[in-house]
Design an enzyme around this catalytic site. Structure first.
Site, PDB file in Angstrom:
ATOM      1  N   ASP A  80       0.416   1.353   8.687  1.00 45.05           N
ATOM      2  CA  ASP A  80       0.097   0.761   9.760  1.00 45.05           C
ATOM      3  C   ASP A  80       0.942   0.809  11.068  1.00 45.05           C
ATOM      4  OD1 ASP A  80      -2.109   0.000   8.322  1.00 45.05           O
ATOM      5  OD2 ASP A  80      -1.189  -2.076   7.663  1.00 45.05           O
ATOM      6  N   GLY A 107       0.865  -1.232  -0.007  1.00 47.17           N
ATOM      7  CA  GLY A 107       0.071   0.128   0.178  1.00 47.17           C
ATOM      8  C   GLY A 107       0.839   1.189  -0.220  1.00 47.17           C
ATOM      9  N   THR A 128       5.095   2.134   6.125  1.00 42.98           N
ATOM     10  CA  THR A 128       3.597   1.574   6.301  1.00 42.98           C
ATOM     11  C   THR A 128       2.751   2.584   6.942  1.00 42.98           C
ATOM     12  OG1 THR A 128       2.355   0.002   7.166  1.00 42.98           O
ATOM     13  CG2 THR A 128       4.597   0.285   8.107  1.00 42.98           C
ATOM     14  N   ARG A 142      -6.022  -2.662  10.019  1.00 40.80           N
ATOM     15  CA  ARG A 142      -6.838  -3.975  10.248  1.00 40.80           C
ATOM     16  C   ARG A 142      -6.332  -4.733  11.350  1.00 40.80           C
ATOM     17  NH1 ARG A 142     -10.831  -6.828   6.927  1.00 40.80           N
ATOM     18  NH2 ARG A 142     -11.063  -4.880   6.106  1.00 40.80           N
ATOM     19  N   TYR A 165      -8.983   5.429   1.252  1.00 41.94           N
ATOM     20  CA  TYR A 165      -7.706   6.068   0.785  1.00 41.94           C
ATOM     21  C   TYR A 165      -7.382   7.426   0.949  1.00 41.94           C
ATOM     22  CZ  TYR A 165      -6.975   1.555  -2.048  1.00 41.94           C
ATOM     23  OH  TYR A 165      -6.926   0.322  -2.479  1.00 41.94           O
ATOM     24  N   LEU A 166      -8.506   8.292   1.261  1.00 45.14           N
ATOM     25  CA  LEU A 166      -8.386   9.774   1.603  1.00 45.14           C
ATOM     26  C   LEU A 166      -7.230   9.878   2.558  1.00 45.14           C
ATOM     27  CD1 LEU A 166     -10.839  10.006  -0.139  1.00 45.14           C
ATOM     28  CD2 LEU A 166     -11.705  11.582   1.435  1.00 45.14           C
ATOM     29  N   GLN A 167      -7.273   8.979   3.721  1.00 44.10           N
ATOM     30  CA  GLN A 167      -6.407   9.282   4.810  1.00 44.10           C
ATOM     31  C   GLN A 167      -4.764   8.777   4.268  1.00 44.10           C
ATOM     32  OE1 GLN A 167      -7.265   6.088   8.100  1.00 44.10           O
ATOM     33  NE2 GLN A 167      -8.551   5.299   6.240  1.00 44.10           N
TER      34      GLN A 167
END
Lengths: 419, 419
Positions: free
Chosen positions: A144, A13, A142, A192, A297-299
């Site tokens: 995340d 991503g 990442t 997630r 995806y905006l974030q």
């Protein structure tokens, strides 16, 4: 030893700042002409290496390379494609070496997250396992924030800033309408497996009563009754309730709440969207008017509100990756080490990829309040420096002037390869 | 004639810049001390007038009033509360006059959209209909951009900029992942009755092939087959497809697509969310990987990416409202008149409220391409100046420093009133 070329690829991503690391790799490589020849980028990540679809970054105008510093997403294309182990798929590794040899590639820079670190580790072992001399360095990235060793992961700080700013703004909106209209607002954010981004929403609340009043982490099993009681309490106390929820929120049975109920007209389960499920629950049980947003995806693409800290670290890590490589350091990843939080000080260390690959950094339990619905001061102290500072892109006609690279292909020397 | 006090209230959905108009009204009123005494704001809009819950803005520190210029949402609270006609609810009008008389209010400034303009018109007639001398001026505001006469509505330009920037950023994200991952992205935006905000998404596409490739307007009946063909074509040509869709998209039977299928585990219809419905359709019919986002309140509260043009017009209109009032102009609304698009020039005129109330400005059909899936050059020429320029708020610790007013209450003089 004559200079050898370098390969750079974006993996997994993309983020608001992965191109900043690309810029740093390319610009820094040019400072070592005796060691590094050209920097070839893989078109669509590692797939570009396998299919010999290489981009010659030396053909790109200098101002375009510089503009990567303010352009989100993956300028060379990224991919979700995990190489299997050498034993499971020798064919792909042999192809990589074939391509690397054909283009005299001696340096491999892989810009990705945990899975990509694993790939980079395997490639760093090619020299030993298959006799092809290569230095492989991982450039962390990442949203995340789950890479180990590094204090934070490039890309995360900007998402964190985006969700904190958005929550603060939407919270003010709800607060001003709550008397006669919306009383509960739900914002769904990414992450997630780990609640780092959800936690960042919590930064919006500077004082008691500020939005968000409730956070729902993937680390804390969703308890609908306790959640509804919290929402009800907030609406009574403050007139409204803003909720930040992770896409990865799970029920007691270990299933994603997002997949726990919504079906379309044909009875197909609706994938994604925990926010509407949570909002519906509030409406059914508390009879309160709600609104919900899904940032998606905006974030992670929001370069317009990127964190300056994040931008600076993304550059520093790309630069360090090249510096490690020219020193002959193979199988490492530059990592951010925090020296102090107030004032925020950090430097860069080299982490062995064997310590990075396939390890996830979870959010410590003491970053979440005892009741499971907010962040602690300890968490704030960790997060706050990561969203500090702005780094606005240039604008033209009201819109950010993001660059689209020419991405000139390197002439192919080999036959086709089927993925 | 001695100076009389003014009443100011925010009405309906708030915006990123409605507080800018509030700032302008308050600051401009102070320039006419011989005409205007204090400015009292209604707490939660007109409800504050009915319940005699008034805020004394003269008690607010000057720097707080100034900070309204960079603070989104409604700083005094807004409400959704429509006054009925004088014939239907004489009681409320009598109460308003009672409150106005008790606090010597001679000026009424109402900051809202179409419904509010209707209320403001009725109140402008109180002098004649009920013998209470009052000058009422409407200050325009609505993200929907559907007020007539004015070239654009304050609040719209900032939403337009937000959705255009967000679409450009998310579009780059999808483009870089499309080779192996998400191929279709759907962004849902506001505008239930008019496609102005959806149209603004289209500004993100500067060149052929740029995101968004497809727009779905509330003005164009949703045709699933034509839509799917457009998506398929875009994926084939450009590798991906980004879609901007209005929450108000309707099926051929005149029903909202958002309400056309999704039910929760209990069989309740899921309210809101056209994006997941569209995305599911793409998945079922084209078997393409998708992502979707719902911007919801994030778009209208996004002061961090407000349009400078919008900020300037919001101030100018609030200022003009007061200037009209002190000239004795009753029952009017200051409106933006466009003098030229390139270069963008505008001035302010007075529109009679009788021409404004209960009239919606629809998007002209020639702003939408013949196939119904994008905007025309004419539309771009209209929209472009409205998103021009940035007007960043100040930041502290990585977050915008928005003001929360003290909102000191005016001492009540009357008994309670039940709404």
């Amino acid at each position: 030893m004559p200079a050898r070329n370098a390969f750079y690829a974006q993996s997994g991503g993309v983020t608001a700042v992965i191109n900043v690391s690309a810029q740093a790799v390319i610009e820094t490589a040019r400072k070592y002409p005796k060691k590094i020849g050209k920097v070839y980028a893989g078109r669509n990540g590692i797939i570009g290496a396998l299919t010999e679809d290489l981009i010659d970054t030396s053909k790109e105008p200098l101002e375009n390379i510089r503009a990567l510093g303010h352009t989100p997403a993956g300028a060379f294309g990224s991919c979700r494609y995990k190489l299997k182990s050498l034993e499971q798929n020798r064919r792909e590794y042999e192809r990589l070496i074939e391509v690397f040899r054909a283009h005299d590639i001696g340096y491999f820079f892989y810009n990705g997250g945990g899975d990509s670190a694993d790939t980079c580790l395997r490639i760093s072992q090619l020299s030993e396992s298959m006799g092809y001399p290569l230095i492989a360095v991982h450039v962390p990235k990442t949203v995340d924030n789950d890479l180990p060793i590094t204090d934070c992961s490039p890309g995360f700080g900007s998402v964190a800033k985006y969700v904190a700013v958005s929550m603060r703004e939407a919270g003010l909106d709800v607060a001003s309408m709550a008397k006669t209209s919306t009383k509960v607002f739900v914002l769904e954010v990414m992450g997630r497996h780990a609640g780092w981004i959800t936690a960042a929403c919590g930064l919006a609340a500077a004082r008691t009563g500020d939005a968000p009043q409730v956070l729902l982490f993937p680390e804390i099993t969703f308890n609908p009754q306790q959640f509804l009681a919290k929402v009800d309490e907030s609406v009574r106390k403050f007139g409204y309730c803003a909720v930040g929820v992770s896409e990865g929120l799970q029920n007691a049975d270990g299933k994603f709440v997002a997949e726990s109920g919504l079906v379309d007209a044909f009875g197909h389960a609706q994938l994604g969207g925990v926010a509407p499920v949570i909002a519906n629950l509030v409406k059914q049980e508390l009879k309160l008017k709600y609104h919900w947003a899904v940032a998606d995806y905006l974030q992670r693409a929001a370069r317009h509100i990127a964190s300056r800290t994040d931008v600076e670290q993304s550059y520093a890590l790309g630069k360090a990756a090249v510096e490690f490589a020219v020193k002959g350091m193979n199988g490492v990843m530059p990592a951010v080490r925090r020296l102090s939080s107030k004032p925020y000080k950090w430097d860069i260390i080299a982490a062995p990829l064997s310590d990075v690959a396939n390890r996830e950094k979870k959010m410590p339990r003491d970053f979440i309040t005892a009741d499971g619905f907010h962040i602690t001061q300890k968490c704030r102290n960790y997060l706050q420096p990561l969203i500090a500072g702005e780094a606005y892109p240039p604008y033209q006609d009201g819109l950010p002037r993001y660059v689209t690279l020419k991405n000139t292909a390197v002439r192919k020397k080999l036959g086709a390869f089927s993925l």
